[in-house]
Design an enzyme around this catalytic site. Structure first.
Site, mmCIF file in Angstrom:
data_model
loop_
_atom_site.group_PDB
_atom_site.id
_atom_site.type_symbol
_atom_site.label_atom_id
_atom_site.label_comp_id
_atom_site.label_asym_id
_atom_site.label_seq_id
_atom_site.Cartn_x
_atom_site.Cartn_y
_atom_site.Cartn_z
ATOM 1 C CG ASP A 108 -0.378 -0.102 2.514
ATOM 2 O OD1 ASP A 108 0.862 -0.198 2.599
ATOM 3 O OD2 ASP A 108 -1.125 -0.085 3.523
ATOM 4 C CB SER A 109 4.564 1.742 -0.140
ATOM 5 O OG SER A 109 4.785 0.606 -0.941
ATOM 6 C CG ASP A 154 0.631 -4.035 2.262
ATOM 7 O OD1 ASP A 154 0.849 -4.872 3.163
ATOM 8 O OD2 ASP A 154 1.441 -3.147 1.941
ATOM 9 C CE LYS A 177 3.512 -5.932 3.987
ATOM 10 N NZ LYS A 177 3.063 -4.759 4.757
ATOM 11 C CD GLU A 184 0.720 -1.419 8.116
ATOM 12 O OE1 GLU A 184 0.386 -0.591 9.003
ATOM 13 O OE2 GLU A 184 1.170 -1.088 7.011
ATOM 14 C CD GLU A 193 8.023 -0.001 7.649
ATOM 15 O OE1 GLU A 193 7.061 -0.725 7.331
ATOM 16 O OE2 GLU A 193 8.257 1.107 7.117
HETATM 17 O O1 KIV Z 1 3.617 -1.091 1.569
HETATM 18 C C1 KIV Z 1 4.823 -1.360 1.669
HETATM 19 O O2 KIV Z 1 5.655 -1.005 0.819
HETATM 20 C C2 KIV Z 1 5.271 -2.099 2.844
HETATM 21 C C3 KIV Z 1 6.746 -2.270 3.039
HETATM 22 C C4 KIV Z 1 7.324 -1.032 3.606
HETATM 23 C C5 KIV Z 1 7.057 -3.464 3.852
HETATM 24 O O3 KIV Z 1 4.468 -2.517 3.633
#
Ligand code: KIV
Length: 258
Positions: free
Chosen positions: A25-26, A64, A93, A95, A161
């Site tokens: 989600d970056s 994510d 994934k 958090e 992280e």
């Molecule tokens: O969204 C992302 O890029 C991430 C990484 C920083 C692990 O979760």
């Protein structure tokens, strides 16, 4: 592991020796230009995952679950199922540690592979601030408890992280599942980098843990300047870039025209 957000990127990873893609989600920051990952939706994640799936056959693809999409357990099941079924991802994934462990368990029981993400969790940036997690003994113990909870809930790997390197090593030694570090030192089982950081595509902010191996933004600007100069000077397009036609056909087409 490296983040990837589109078909072309996925094709490039497919040709490399990197075994894992994270559709992170970056993308909210490096693709969409937001200042956090919070505005990202499940539809965005599915849209980008589809592009990546079309380009990458070899690497395992992890997507994510975005902010707010797994706070309620039933939402988590529905949204993770969509990411897998509509997006074509192979794992999600999410958090959080102790608090999201029951959700991880539900997803794993539903047949959805889950990667955890603890330490600094970007979706909680407004709650915890952008800072290293686990510097003192109490905080470090909480990060370790999170790691153990995520593992006990059935996650197959966990991202650490912004965790001090000695703590990340201690966690890695105590877990059976692999740890994947970002800003967590060399003692993790693997590492993850954001595509734009690794390749030098995102100039505004370069995190300390970025492993910038190329400067593709600068190279791209140089290439664009060269292109503009070639067009202005007439060097481009040259004969090899052009298509031709029979001169008599052109003459016939122009007959009667001044
Ligand atoms: O969204 C992302 O890029 C991430 C990484 C920083 C692990 O979760």
């Amino acid at each position: 592991m490296v983040t990837t957000y589109d078909f072309t990127g996925a094709r490039i990873v497919d040709r490399s020796e990197v075994p894992l893609i994270l559709v992170g989600d970056s993308l909210g920051m490096v693709v969409q230009g937001h200042d956090s990952t919070l505005p990202i939706t499940v539809d965005h994640m599915i849209y980008h995952t589809r592009m990546v799936v079309r380009g990458a056959a070899r690497p395992l693809i992890v997507t994510d679950l975005p902010f707010g999409s797994y706070t309620i357990e039933t939402d988590a099941i529905r949204n993770a199922t969509r990411v897998m079924a509509e997006g074509g991802s192979q794992s999600v994934k999410l958090e959080g540690g102790v608090q999201v462990a029951p959700t991880i368990r539900r997803l794993v029981d539903a047949g959805i592979p889950v990667m955890g993400h603890i330490g600094f969790t970007p979706q909680s940036v407004h709650a915890i601030g952008l800072r290293t997690q686990g510097r003192d003994a109490d905080q470090a113990r909480r990060v370790l408890d999170d790691a153990l909870a995520v593992q006990a809930a059935g996650a197959w790997a966990v991202v650490l992280e912004l965790v001090p390197a000695p703590l990340a090593s201690a966690i890695t030694e105590r877990l059976e599942i692999p740890t994947i570090g970002i800003g967590a030192g060399p003692g993790c089982s693997g590492q993850v980098q954001v595509w734009h950081d690794l390749l030098g595509l995102y100039g505004e902010f370069v995190p300390r843990h970025a492993h910038r191996l190329r400067a593709l933004a600068d190279e791209s600007v140089a290439a664009l300047d060269e292109y503009a100069a070639d067009v202005r000077s007439g060097a481009f397009p040259a004969a090899e870039h052009s298509r031709t036609m029979d001169a008599a056909e052109l003459a016939r087409a122009l007959e009667g025209i001044g």
